[in-house]
Design a protein around this motif. Structure first.
Motif, PDB file in Angstrom:
ATOM      1  N   LEU A 120     -17.718   8.490  43.631  1.00 25.10           N
ATOM      2  CA  LEU A 120     -18.424   9.767  43.633  1.00 25.10           C
ATOM      3  C   LEU A 120     -19.061  10.003  42.271  1.00 25.10           C
ATOM      4  O   LEU A 120     -18.583   9.497  41.252  1.00 25.10           O
ATOM      5  CB  LEU A 120     -17.447  10.906  43.944  1.00 25.10           C
ATOM      6  CG  LEU A 120     -16.586  10.758  45.197  1.00 25.10           C
ATOM      7  CD1 LEU A 120     -15.589  11.909  45.288  1.00 25.10           C
ATOM      8  CD2 LEU A 120     -17.449  10.676  46.447  1.00 25.10           C
ATOM      9  N   ALA A 121     -20.118  10.812  42.251  1.00 26.74           N
ATOM     10  CA  ALA A 121     -20.795  11.184  40.994  1.00 26.74           C
ATOM     11  C   ALA A 121     -21.076   9.946  40.135  1.00 26.74           C
ATOM     12  O   ALA A 121     -20.851   9.946  38.924  1.00 26.74           O
ATOM     13  CB  ALA A 121     -19.951  12.201  40.220  1.00 26.74           C
ATOM     14  N   ARG A 122     -21.561   8.919  40.749  1.00 24.75           N
ATOM     15  CA  ARG A 122     -21.769   7.639  40.062  1.00 24.75           C
ATOM     16  C   ARG A 122     -23.009   7.684  39.181  1.00 24.75           C
ATOM     17  O   ARG A 122     -24.075   8.119  39.619  1.00 24.75           O
ATOM     18  CB  ARG A 122     -21.890   6.512  41.083  1.00 24.75           C
ATOM     19  CG  ARG A 122     -21.820   5.117  40.483  1.00 24.75           C
ATOM     20  CD  ARG A 122     -21.719   4.056  41.555  1.00 24.75           C
ATOM     21  NE  ARG A 122     -22.934   3.933  42.326  1.00 24.75           N
ATOM     22  CZ  ARG A 122     -23.121   3.037  43.299  1.00 24.75           C
ATOM     23  NH1 ARG A 122     -22.139   2.202  43.617  1.00 24.75           N
ATOM     24  NH2 ARG A 122     -24.252   2.986  43.951  1.00 24.75           N
ATOM     25  N   ASP A 123     -22.846   7.225  37.922  1.00 25.06           N
ATOM     26  CA  ASP A 123     -24.007   7.020  37.067  1.00 25.06           C
ATOM     27  C   ASP A 123     -24.122   5.536  36.765  1.00 25.06           C
ATOM     28  O   ASP A 123     -23.542   4.700  37.478  1.00 25.06           O
ATOM     29  CB  ASP A 123     -23.944   7.890  35.806  1.00 25.06           C
ATOM     30  CG  ASP A 123     -22.894   7.436  34.787  1.00 25.06           C
ATOM     31  OD1 ASP A 123     -22.178   6.438  35.044  1.00 25.06           O
ATOM     32  OD2 ASP A 123     -22.790   8.076  33.719  1.00 25.06           O
ATOM     33  N   ALA A 124     -24.838   5.162  35.725  1.00 28.75           N
ATOM     34  CA  ALA A 124     -25.072   3.753  35.454  1.00 28.75           C
ATOM     35  C   ALA A 124     -23.804   3.000  35.079  1.00 28.75           C
ATOM     36  O   ALA A 124     -23.745   1.774  35.236  1.00 28.75           O
ATOM     37  CB  ALA A 124     -26.107   3.612  34.333  1.00 28.75           C
ATOM     38  N   MET A 125     -22.760   3.700  34.607  1.00 27.34           N
ATOM     39  CA  MET A 125     -21.537   3.033  34.192  1.00 27.34           C
ATOM     40  C   MET A 125     -20.306   3.480  34.975  1.00 27.34           C
ATOM     41  O   MET A 125     -19.469   2.654  35.341  1.00 27.34           O
ATOM     42  CB  MET A 125     -21.302   3.274  32.692  1.00 27.34           C
ATOM     43  CG  MET A 125     -19.972   2.733  32.150  1.00 27.34           C
ATOM     44  SD  MET A 125     -19.721   0.940  32.382  1.00 27.34           S
ATOM     45  CE  MET A 125     -20.841   0.315  31.125  1.00 27.34           C
ATOM     46  N   PHE A 126     -20.163   4.777  35.246  1.00 27.82           N
ATOM     47  CA  PHE A 126     -18.923   5.319  35.786  1.00 27.82           C
ATOM     48  C   PHE A 126     -19.102   5.974  37.148  1.00 27.82           C
ATOM     49  O   PHE A 126     -20.208   6.299  37.573  1.00 27.82           O
ATOM     50  CB  PHE A 126     -18.350   6.373  34.829  1.00 27.82           C
ATOM     51  CG  PHE A 126     -18.059   5.864  33.445  1.00 27.82           C
ATOM     52  CD1 PHE A 126     -17.038   4.965  33.215  1.00 27.82           C
ATOM     53  CD2 PHE A 126     -18.816   6.306  32.361  1.00 27.82           C
ATOM     54  CE1 PHE A 126     -16.763   4.502  31.939  1.00 27.82           C
ATOM     55  CE2 PHE A 126     -18.561   5.847  31.079  1.00 27.82           C
ATOM     56  CZ  PHE A 126     -17.526   4.946  30.868  1.00 27.82           C
ATOM     57  N   GLY A 127     -17.952   6.190  37.798  1.00 31.46           N
ATOM     58  CA  GLY A 127     -17.901   6.956  39.040  1.00 31.46           C
ATOM     59  C   GLY A 127     -16.494   7.451  39.264  1.00 31.46           C
ATOM     60  O   GLY A 127     -15.520   6.860  38.784  1.00 31.46           O
ATOM     61  N   LEU A 128     -16.355   8.543  40.004  1.00 32.27           N
ATOM     62  CA  LEU A 128     -15.061   9.145  40.278  1.00 32.27           C
ATOM     63  C   LEU A 128     -14.396   8.528  41.504  1.00 32.27           C
ATOM     64  O   LEU A 128     -15.074   8.188  42.486  1.00 32.27           O
ATOM     65  CB  LEU A 128     -15.216  10.652  40.515  1.00 32.27           C
ATOM     66  CG  LEU A 128     -15.847  11.490  39.398  1.00 32.27           C
ATOM     67  CD1 LEU A 128     -15.994  12.939  39.861  1.00 32.27           C
ATOM     68  CD2 LEU A 128     -15.025  11.405  38.132  1.00 32.27           C
ATOM     69  N   HIS A 129     -13.089   8.391  41.449  1.00 38.55           N
ATOM     70  CA  HIS A 129     -12.306   7.919  42.591  1.00 38.55           C
ATOM     71  C   HIS A 129     -12.581   8.826  43.792  1.00 38.55           C
ATOM     72  O   HIS A 129     -12.661  10.054  43.660  1.00 38.55           O
ATOM     73  CB  HIS A 129     -10.817   7.970  42.227  1.00 38.55           C
ATOM     74  CG  HIS A 129      -9.924   7.255  43.194  1.00 38.55           C
ATOM     75  ND1 HIS A 129      -9.618   7.772  44.444  1.00 38.55           N
ATOM     76  CD2 HIS A 129      -9.249   6.077  43.096  1.00 38.55           C
ATOM     77  CE1 HIS A 129      -8.803   6.933  45.077  1.00 38.55           C
ATOM     78  NE2 HIS A 129      -8.566   5.898  44.279  1.00 38.55           N
TER      79      HIS A 129
END
Length: 426
Positions: free
Chosen positions: A97-106
């Motif tokens: 979720l809420a994914r950007d170029a590096m991270f995302g939420l479980h």
């Protein structure tokens, strides 16, 4: 049939020992027979206090006990070492979720997504103690004392409320356990209880029974002096002052629905306390255990998924429950350390170093990830390195929201320049 490991059963001997050691480290518990919620602190046993009035801004600290795996909660999907190191437990990038170029939420954090999208939730990655400490007990002490090398046993939250405190235990309240955490320990009196309804004078429950019990205790201790007598008087006073919280309806507001577990119960008590407006500036809540050496699982099932679901549902319910009062409240999470990059042979993760911190609510510049990403390696002893001292994050919260100075709360710590900028100014 395969037995599913208990998600609430910590694996480490030193984590099992923390409750017992925490009890032994505490100073005198006042009025133990009379007060179910233990009022704690040297000053509480020796001095009277003044009523606190109201608190325009409230800090809620949620401790994720047991060392949560920040690499599962906020996944560095663009770092190839992450998937190579975790062949059976990695969170698929297309589920984040809420994914950007590096991270995302479980994906289990879905109940918090509206807060993220509204710009009221942020994450700071690669945070933690400046030097690795893989002992639960020792790391908790170090994180919560936040004054390395000092012989004084004063927690950072005790220093925070003590900077201009009235002396009331209601300025800093701990829910979710009867043993005060190191963070609130010190000369400033604080209140620790499992929940709101446990702060009362034990005795008869018939009409006027509590009043009769109170009168009997005052009579029994009348004319006495010394720490015990002063402690009993203060115990009765704080129970009387806390009655305003108990008078607030227990039913959550605005359609909020808490999970039926300890975290939901503790955050419901926190919301009830904030609605009562008795001057609580700090509320701290424990949630654990996140000590997942075995069967951390997948996004479909497993220890971390179940814990993350409860965490997300509870925090989301808390902010829903508060309604307009949420504009006064900032919540920050902390865990003693993170987990290793590489999964172990039991489908779990061993003790590591760097971790993630969440900030939610008033003043948060949300909807984005903060911190300097150091990159991962996948050797057997690899850690997520710490690039942001956890005191930097907490310091930005207490200075912008509560008007404290970093030097008051975190002695000897030099904040980084420029700041992270995760919080808006006063």
């Amino acid at each position: 049939m395969t037995e599913i490991p208990d998600s609430n059963a910590p694996c480490c001997d030193d984590f099992r020992a923390t409750s017992r050691r925490g009890f032994l480290r505490g100073s005198v518990a006042v009025g133990g027979a009379a007060l179910v919620g233990v009022a704690h602190g040297t000053a509480f046993t020796e001095t009277a206090y003044a009523a606190t009035g109201t608190a325009d801004r409230v800090l809620v600290v949620l401790s994720m006990r047991g060392a949560a795996d920040g690499l599962s909660l906020v996944v560095p999907h663009a770092d190839p070492a992450y998937y190579a190191a975790r062949p059976s437990i990695a969170v698929p990038a297309d589920q984040l979720l809420a994914r950007d170029a590096m991270f995302g939420l479980h994906p289990s954090l879905a109940p918090l997504l509206p807060l993220w999208q509204a710009g009221r939730m942020a994450a700071v990655h690669a945070t933690g103690l400046p030097v690795p400490n893989r002992s639960h007990f020792s790391a908790m002490e170090e994180v919560e004392d936040a004054d390395p090398g000092s012989p004084e046993r004063i927690g950072w939250l005790n220093r925070l409320v003590g900077r201009n405190g009235t002396g009331s235990p209601l300025e800093a309240i701990q829910y979710g356990g009867g043993v005060p955490a190191m963070a609130v320990t010190g000369p400033q009196p604080t209140l620790s209880s499992s929940d709101v309804d446990s702060v009362w004078l034990a005795g008869p429950t018939e009409p006027d029974g509590a009043a009769a019990r109170r009168a009997a205790l005052r009579t029994a201790w009348a004319g006495s002096s010394g720490p015990l007598a002063n402690g009993m008087a203060a115990t009765i006073d704080v129970v009387d002052e806390f009655a305003a919280v108990r008078a607030v309806p227990a039913a959550p507001g605005h359609g909020a629905a808490y999970p039926a577990d300890d975290l939901g119960k503790a955050l419901a008590s926190a919301a009830r306390t904030i609605r009562a407006d008795v001057g609580a500036e700090v509320i701290t809540v424990d949630h654990g255990s996140w000590d997942h050496h075995t069967w951390i699982g997948t996004t479909a099932s497993g220890n971390l998924t179940s814990m993350a679901q409860v965490f997300a549902r509870s925090v989301a319910a808390f902010f829903t429950d508060l309604g307009p009062l949420a504009d006064r409240v900032t919540l920050v999470t902390i865990s003693e350390f993170g987990r290793r990059v590489v999964e172990n042979a039991n489908g779990g993760l061993d003790h590591g170093h760097g971790n993630v911190m969440f900030l939610i609510g008033a003043g948060v510049r949300g909807g984005r990830y903060y911190g300097t990403w150091p990159g991962l390696t996948r050797t057997s002893d690899a850690d997520l390195l710490v690039t942001t001292d956890y005191r930097q994050v907490l310091g930005e919260v207490v200075t912008t929201r509560l008007g404290a100075s970093s030097a008051q709360v975190f002695p000897g710590f030099s904040p980084q320049d420029p700041a992270l900028g995760v919080m808006s100014s006063l």
